[in-house]
Each structure stands twice: as structure tokens, then as C-alpha cells.
Design a protein around this motif. Sequence first.
Motif, PDB file in Angstrom:
ATOM      1  N   GLN A  45      89.758  36.912  55.934  1.00 17.69           N
ATOM      2  CA  GLN A  45      90.518  35.567  56.507  1.00 17.69           C
ATOM      3  C   GLN A  45      90.899  34.951  55.198  1.00 17.69           C
ATOM      4  OE1 GLN A  45      87.851  32.364  58.235  1.00 17.69           O
ATOM      5  NE2 GLN A  45      89.487  31.893  59.446  1.00 17.69           N
ATOM      6  N   GLU A  59      88.047  35.588  52.473  1.00 17.24           N
ATOM      7  CA  GLU A  59      86.512  36.221  52.854  1.00 17.24           C
ATOM      8  C   GLU A  59      86.494  37.437  53.881  1.00 17.24           C
ATOM      9  OE1 GLU A  59      84.387  33.054  54.986  1.00 17.24           O
ATOM     10  OE2 GLU A  59      82.449  34.145  55.039  1.00 17.24           O
ATOM     11  N   ARG A  63      82.916  43.341  60.811  1.00 18.16           N
ATOM     12  CA  ARG A  63      83.318  43.569  62.304  1.00 18.16           C
ATOM     13  C   ARG A  63      83.031  45.047  62.830  1.00 18.16           C
ATOM     14  NH1 ARG A  63      83.710  39.050  62.095  1.00 18.16           N
ATOM     15  NH2 ARG A  63      85.550  37.721  62.203  1.00 18.16           N
ATOM     16  N   ASN A 118      79.873  37.632  51.673  1.00 16.15           N
ATOM     17  CA  ASN A 118      78.676  36.818  52.003  1.00 16.15           C
ATOM     18  C   ASN A 118      77.356  37.612  51.867  1.00 16.15           C
ATOM     19  OD1 ASN A 118      79.741  34.606  54.143  1.00 16.15           O
ATOM     20  ND2 ASN A 118      80.676  36.093  54.747  1.00 16.15           N
ATOM     21  N   GLN A 123      69.301  39.972  51.133  1.00 11.83           N
ATOM     22  CA  GLN A 123      69.998  40.819  50.144  1.00 11.83           C
ATOM     23  C   GLN A 123      69.882  39.911  48.890  1.00 11.83           C
ATOM     24  OE1 GLN A 123      73.952  40.236  52.583  1.00 11.83           O
ATOM     25  NE2 GLN A 123      74.340  42.060  51.344  1.00 11.83           N
ATOM     26  N   ASP A 180      77.754  28.602  50.901  1.00 16.81           N
ATOM     27  CA  ASP A 180      78.099  28.632  52.215  1.00 16.81           C
ATOM     28  C   ASP A 180      77.426  27.589  53.287  1.00 16.81           C
ATOM     29  OD1 ASP A 180      79.821  29.689  54.331  1.00 16.81           O
ATOM     30  OD2 ASP A 180      79.017  31.536  54.143  1.00 16.81           O
ATOM     31  N   GLU A 240      91.121  23.863  62.108  1.00 12.31           N
ATOM     32  CA  GLU A 240      91.907  24.421  63.189  1.00 12.31           C
ATOM     33  C   GLU A 240      93.283  23.452  63.717  1.00 12.31           C
ATOM     34  OE1 GLU A 240      89.074  24.647  66.456  1.00 12.31           O
ATOM     35  OE2 GLU A 240      87.930  26.278  65.512  1.00 12.31           O
ATOM     36  N   PHE A 259      91.457  29.020  61.542  1.00 11.32           N
ATOM     37  CA  PHE A 259      92.429  29.301  62.782  1.00 11.32           C
ATOM     38  C   PHE A 259      93.591  28.911  62.536  1.00 11.32           C
ATOM     39  CE2 PHE A 259      88.469  30.662  65.520  1.00 11.32           C
ATOM     40  CZ  PHE A 259      88.298  31.411  64.754  1.00 11.32           C
TER      41      PHE A 259
HETATM   42  P1  C2E Z   1      80.407  32.411  57.729  1.00 11.35           P
HETATM   43  O1  C2E Z   1      80.024  33.060  56.495  1.00 11.35           O
HETATM   44  O2  C2E Z   1      80.185  30.862  57.669  1.00 11.35           O
HETATM   45  O3  C2E Z   1      81.704  32.860  58.209  1.00 11.35           O
HETATM   46  C1  C2E Z   1      82.609  31.977  58.638  1.00 11.35           C
HETATM   47  C2  C2E Z   1      82.565  31.973  60.114  1.00 11.35           C
HETATM   48  O4  C2E Z   1      83.549  31.073  60.807  1.00 11.35           O
HETATM   49  C3  C2E Z   1      83.237  33.558  60.716  1.00 11.35           C
HETATM   50  O5  C2E Z   1      82.685  34.053  61.839  1.00 11.35           O
HETATM   51  C4  C2E Z   1      84.737  33.010  61.062  1.00 11.35           C
HETATM   52  O6  C2E Z   1      85.450  34.183  61.783  1.00 11.35           O
HETATM   53  C5  C2E Z   1      84.509  31.705  61.717  1.00 11.35           C
HETATM   54  N1  C2E Z   1      85.734  30.973  61.489  1.00 11.35           N
HETATM   55  C6  C2E Z   1      86.715  30.848  60.693  1.00 11.35           C
HETATM   56  N2  C2E Z   1      87.406  30.016  60.713  1.00 11.35           N
HETATM   57  C7  C2E Z   1      87.287  29.395  61.907  1.00 11.35           C
HETATM   58  C8  C2E Z   1      87.912  28.514  62.704  1.00 11.35           C
HETATM   59  O7  C2E Z   1      88.868  27.893  62.232  1.00 11.35           O
HETATM   60  N3  C2E Z   1      87.212  28.129  63.915  1.00 11.35           N
HETATM   61  C9  C2E Z   1      86.135  28.673  64.371  1.00 11.35           C
HETATM   62  N4  C2E Z   1      85.385  28.242  65.576  1.00 11.35           N
HETATM   63  N5  C2E Z   1      85.536  29.728  63.547  1.00 11.35           N
HETATM   64  C10 C2E Z   1      86.171  30.159  62.190  1.00 11.35           C
HETATM   65  P2  C2E Z   1      82.222  35.421  61.874  1.00 11.35           P
HETATM   66  O8  C2E Z   1      83.101  36.482  61.342  1.00 11.35           O
HETATM   67  O9  C2E Z   1      81.895  35.800  63.504  1.00 11.35           O
HETATM   68  O10 C2E Z   1      80.956  35.822  61.120  1.00 11.35           O
HETATM   69  C11 C2E Z   1      79.672  34.822  61.443  1.00 11.35           C
HETATM   70  C12 C2E Z   1      78.627  35.052  60.298  1.00 11.35           C
HETATM   71  O11 C2E Z   1      78.222  36.438  60.185  1.00 11.35           O
HETATM   72  C13 C2E Z   1      79.307  34.470  58.844  1.00 11.35           C
HETATM   73  O12 C2E Z   1      79.359  33.101  58.691  1.00 11.35           O
HETATM   74  C14 C2E Z   1      78.277  35.129  58.042  1.00 11.35           C
HETATM   75  O13 C2E Z   1      77.117  34.472  57.976  1.00 11.35           O
HETATM   76  C15 C2E Z   1      77.955  36.386  58.652  1.00 11.35           C
HETATM   77  N6  C2E Z   1      78.597  37.565  58.048  1.00 11.35           N
HETATM   78  C16 C2E Z   1      79.785  38.014  58.287  1.00 11.35           C
HETATM   79  N7  C2E Z   1      79.973  39.118  57.646  1.00 11.35           N
HETATM   80  C17 C2E Z   1      78.975  39.139  56.897  1.00 11.35           C
HETATM   81  C18 C2E Z   1      78.704  40.178  55.685  1.00 11.35           C
HETATM   82  O14 C2E Z   1      79.398  41.115  55.370  1.00 11.35           O
HETATM   83  N8  C2E Z   1      77.477  39.855  55.115  1.00 11.35           N
HETATM   84  C19 C2E Z   1      76.330  39.157  55.482  1.00 11.35           C
HETATM   85  N9  C2E Z   1      75.480  39.005  55.020  1.00 11.35           N
HETATM   86  N10 C2E Z   1      76.844  38.109  56.594  1.00 11.35           N
HETATM   87  C20 C2E Z   1      78.082  38.059  57.126  1.00 11.35           C
END
Ligand code: C2E
Length: 283
Positions: A45, A59, A63, A118, A123, A180, A240, A259
Motif C-alpha cells: 500500500q 507498507e 495476503r 510489520n 517477532q 504503528d 479515505e 483507500f
Molecule cells: P496495520 O499494520 O495497522 O495495517 C494497516 C491495515 O489497515 C491494513 O489491514 C490495511 O489494508 C488497512 N487499511 C489501509 N488503509 C485503509 C483505509 O483507508 N481504510 C480501511 N478501512 N482500512 C485501511 P490488513 O492488510 O488487513 O492488515 C491488518 C493487520 O495485520 C495489520 O495492521 C498488521 O497489524 C497485521 N499484518 C499484516 N501483514 C503483516 C505482516 O507481514 N507481519 C505482521 N507481523 N503483521 C502483519
Amino acid sequence: QAKGAGKNSFAFYSPADDDNSIARLELESALRCALEHGELELHYQPKLDLRDGRIRGMEALLRWPSPGLGMVSPQQFIPVAEETGLIVPLGKWALRQACLQNMAWQAQGLAGLTVAVNLSPRQFSDADLLGDIVSILHETGMDGRQLELEITESAIMQDAEAGRRLLRSLKSIGVRIAIDDFGTGYSSLSTLKQFPIDTLKIDRSFIADLASDPEDRGLTEAILQMARTLKLHVVAEGVENAVQQTFLRERGCDEVQGFLFSKPLAADAFAAFVQRRRQAIAA
Ligand code: C2E
Ligand code: MG
Ligand code: MG
Ligand code: MG
């Protein structure tokens, strides 16, 4: 769980609990296989500079398009990975993949982007983390200054002294540190000051109702003010709409992610997005 049953009562048998733990076990073994069979992907993103609209970096977000389970959300599988310890190999995969991808973009002419990865609490407390990062940077040839790690306050505070040492070592190899979901934790100003942090990412929950909620506006302003005092870079996540963007720009927020600009994109789509954007700015 026997919610509301009083703290001295036993939790009664509930078929839902069983279903739940079976579902978790299944998810765990499916995730283990997914990691072995290369089912996991990273999406990216963009993060945009609010002054000139340029893309500064992205970031990386995990998935999991599972052939059996469909698209499984990180909100479902990250907690399971965290509890079982699978997050350690999973996170290492994500770190390496993000660096490889950034180097591939660089070879295509998309230079100078910072990739943020992240890190979960588990970790962050893993003794091999620093060594793993050093070898991933070495192996991929990526400059440490192009890597940013997104960590929550609570992950750092698990063991503040160890956290401070680790952050210092990461800084010494050029890696940047972002807090974060900032604002949802409990750290005070003085604790924050004791850690070598570069960036605050304002939590999405403060941004969501900026247009309508005076309290969220006040809190966001306070965070921006504090960041200026501590000379920290600020990113707002979950932007958004244009009202939020304008509010943040007028108050000196550095970068935005959300978004309004783009959802997390597969690698090819991300590269196309950056190219389109660069052409639009140059035109
Ligand atoms: P995060 O690090 O706070 O990531 C931001 C989340 O907000 C992401 O959800 C992203 O898709 C979402 N987001 C971004 N912009 C918007 C927006 O405008 N509106 C809304 N409603 N949402 C938005 P995602 O991808 O579902 O990831 C959720 C969480 O999962 C992440 O929160 C992070 O804590 C964790 N995560 C994802 N990938 C990894 C990774 O590779 N390693 C680790 N340890 N955690 C991860
Ligand atoms: Mg993050
Ligand atoms: Mg976040
Ligand atoms: Mg989060």
C-alpha cells in the motif's frame, strides 16, 4: 466463554468453544502448509508525501489466498500465527520477500522507495531478529535505510530495556522505526522520548471520524503537535476522503496512506500505480 457468569463459576461446556478451537487448529495447520507451499503473498500500500503528492514508499501487508479456505484475512491468521510462534518464520519470509521486491523495483527504475514491514510482539522479542535482518539485507543487497519496521508500543514495552537495545542496534544499520497504531497504546511522552523512533503512524481509529468528531480532531492535532516537538515523522493511516486529507495537510502531517489513494496492491499493480503517478506529476 461463560461470559457474565460470575468469576467463581466454571466455564460450562459449549459446543461453540470446541468449534472455535478446532477451527484454530485447522487454521494453524493450513497456515503451516501455506508457508511451505508458497501460498502467501505480500501486497503493497503506497504512502504519499502530503506536500507534493509523491510516493515515498509502501507498507507490505500479508495476503493469504488459500485454495481451500478462500482469502483469509490477516486479522484472522496473524493472531493464530502469533500464538503458535509461526509468525517467526512467516515474518522472516515477509521481510525477505519485501526486500527482494523492493530491489526488483529498483532494478526496473523505481528507485528510492522505503519499504515498511510489520513486526508482531513475538517477532520483536525473538533473539534472532537482528541477525535475520542483517543477513536478509546482505543477501538481497538492500540498503538498511530503505527498510522501515512498524512496531506497536506494547511490543516495545514488553521489555523496555531489551527493546531499547534492539532499536539502537537496528538504527545503527540504518533501519527506520515506526510506531504503528499510535494513540491506542499507553506510553507516555517521556517513555516515547527514550526510544530511537523515527515515525509515528496515527491509528486509523482517530482518522475515521475526523470530519465529524471534535475529540478525534483534537487528539490528532495533539499527536501532530507532539511529533513536531519530538521531531518525529508522522504518517496517518486509513485516510479515505478529501476532508481528512485536507485536515492532515493543514496541520503538518507528513505522509498519508489509505483507500483514498490506493488499497494494498499486488506487486505489478503497485509498480504500475507508481509509474502512473510519476507521469501525472511530471506532466
Ligand atoms: P496495520 O499494520 O495497522 O495495517 C494497516 C491495515 O489497515 C491494513 O489491514 C490495511 O489494508 C488497512 N487499511 C489501509 N488503509 C485503509 C483505509 O483507508 N481504510 C480501511 N478501512 N482500512 C485501511 P490488513 O492488510 O488487513 O492488515 C491488518 C493487520 O495485520 C495489520 O495492521 C498488521 O497489524 C497485521 N499484518 C499484516 N501483514 C503483516 C505482516 O507481514 N507481519 C505482521 N507481523 N503483521 C502483519
Ligand atoms: Mg502497519
Ligand atoms: Mg497500523
Ligand atoms: Mg493494526
